[in-house]
Enzyme design. Structure first.
Site, PDB file in Angstrom:
ATOM      1  N   CYS A 113      -0.512  69.053 -14.551  1.00  0.00           N
ATOM      2  CA  CYS A 113      -0.872  68.097 -13.501  1.00  0.00           C
ATOM      3  C   CYS A 113      -2.364  67.817 -13.619  1.00  0.00           C
ATOM      4  O   CYS A 113      -3.187  68.624 -13.196  1.00  0.00           O
ATOM      5  CB  CYS A 113      -0.528  68.643 -12.121  1.00  0.00           C
ATOM      6  SG  CYS A 113      -1.014  67.532 -10.780  1.00  0.00           S
ATOM      7  N   ASP A 141       3.384  58.334  -8.708  1.00  0.00           N
ATOM      8  CA  ASP A 141       2.015  58.833  -8.734  1.00  0.00           C
ATOM      9  C   ASP A 141       1.093  57.738  -8.226  1.00  0.00           C
ATOM     10  O   ASP A 141       1.043  56.644  -8.783  1.00  0.00           O
ATOM     11  CB  ASP A 141       1.632  59.239 -10.157  1.00  0.00           C
ATOM     12  CG  ASP A 141       0.413  60.150 -10.201  1.00  0.00           C
ATOM     13  OD1 ASP A 141      -0.513  59.940  -9.389  1.00  0.00           O
ATOM     14  OD2 ASP A 141       0.382  61.063 -11.043  1.00  0.00           O
ATOM     15  N   GLY A 189      -3.127  61.944 -14.436  1.00  0.00           N
ATOM     16  CA  GLY A 189      -4.012  62.590 -15.396  1.00  0.00           C
ATOM     17  C   GLY A 189      -3.328  62.974 -16.691  1.00  0.00           C
ATOM     18  O   GLY A 189      -3.782  62.609 -17.792  1.00  0.00           O
TER      19      GLY A 189
END
Length: 339
Positions: free
Chosen positions: A102, A264, A269
């Site tokens: 994450c 998201d 990321g």
């Protein structure tokens, strides 16, 4: 009465709820490494998006389900690191279970570690926070100026391309999907190939397409990771559109649909790391060039490719609150409900 304390951040709009297990009465999952702890909390016969019930997983449910959370909630349990080379470890979780990587969470954790004094930081300059996650050791370099945090750079495990132009049939038409591993497995597809743009208005169709692509690739060999089943299988689907290049490199907008249809809010990321690997293989991202990666809500990450498939992604993370969540033993809803 159950009581759980959290510190909440957002990274480019995506929430991250931090629970330091050492600071409360919640026992961490057994294991010698973070990866082993993740496998333990998922449980025998469980999966990342369908974990077995346990006392620790009930805490996750408490924090992501309504009325204390919501379908887009994300967070992590801070646990011991694999060894003294890292400052701490983390088990990442979301509404449906657990993830092996994450990026936005790593960025939030880096800022949290500095702002709470867990990792000493200079008044001006940079400090690196080393974090063990299920996919390996990652870093968050926190940038400081005038005594405040001005940004954070996530350094991921090495990213690699798994497959290119995999045909996938969806209800919106045939998509050509690229697969890349970047701590988790991501499938990328150009939204225009499905007649879509990356916008808030198109979110229902983008989510449906993401779910269909993830399901269609469930057994595809390119989604397998040599690290085993914990790291294998499509975690997220990145639906992207091209924007005019900047003087520094490509510019794209994306929405990443992950787990069971979650969105998201940030540019993602780890998903950005996967996009960097694909763009580098295409020859579109050379040394010294950056990917400007925009989310569906307009926030931006800047990503770059380093040697050996290592990627860096820079953005911002801000604290949004500190909370103590409780469950009254007489509350019939218990840990809550998903909608």
């Amino acid at each position: 009465m159950i009581s759980v304390r959290t510190t909440d951040y957002h990274t480019a709009g995506e929430p991250f709820r931090i629970v330091d297990l050492a600071a409360g009465d919640i026992a961490p999952a057994p294991g010698d490494t973070v990866a082993e702890r993740c496998a333990t909390v998922i449980g025998p016969g469980g999966s990342g998006t369908a974990p077995r019930r346990s006392a620790l997983d009930d805490v996750r449910r408490l924090l992501v389900q309504e009325p204390r959370g919501h379908a887009g909630m994300y967070g992590g349990f801070v646990v011991p690191p694999d060894d003294d080379g890292a400052h701490f470890g983390v088990l990442f979780w979301h509404k449906d279970g657990y993830s092996t990587a994450c990026g936005h969470g790593t960025m939030a954790l880096g800022v949290w570690a500095v702002e709470t004094g867990r990792v000493p930081a200079p008044h001006d300059g940079d400090v690196q926070v080393r974090i063990d996650v299920p996919s390996g050791r990652v870093g968050a370099t926190v940038h400081r100026d005038g005594g405040r945090t001005t940004g954070v750079t996530f350094r991921n495990v090495a990213a690699r391309v798994g497959a290119r132009k995999v045909p996938v049939a969806t209800t919106l038409g045939l998509a050509e999907v690229d697969i890349a591993h970047a701590g988790a497995c991501y499938a990328s597809v150009a939204a225009r190939d499905l007649g879509l743009d990356v916008s808030r208005a198109a979110l229902p169709e983008l989510v449906r397409a993401g779910q269909e692509i993830r399901a269609a690739l469930a057994t595809h060999p390119a989604t397998w990771h040599p690290g085993g089943p914990l790291l294998s299988g499509v975690y997220g689907v990145v639906l992207y559109e091209e924007l005019p290049d900047t003087p520094f490199g490509p510019y794209q907008r994306n929405v990443t649909v992950f787990a069971d249809g979650q969105i998201d809010r940030s540019p993602c990321g780890s998903g950005t790391s996967a996009r960097l690997a694909l763009l580098a293989e295409d020859g579109r991202l050379g040394p010294g060039e950056d990917l400007l990666h925009e989310s569906v809500v307009g926030t931006v990450f800047t990503g770059r490719m380093l040697e050996g498939g290592v990627t860096e992604v820079t953005g911002t993370a801000y604290r949004t609150g500190e909370h103590t969540f409780t469950v009254d033993p007489h509350d019939a809803l218990g840990t809550g409900f998903p909608l």
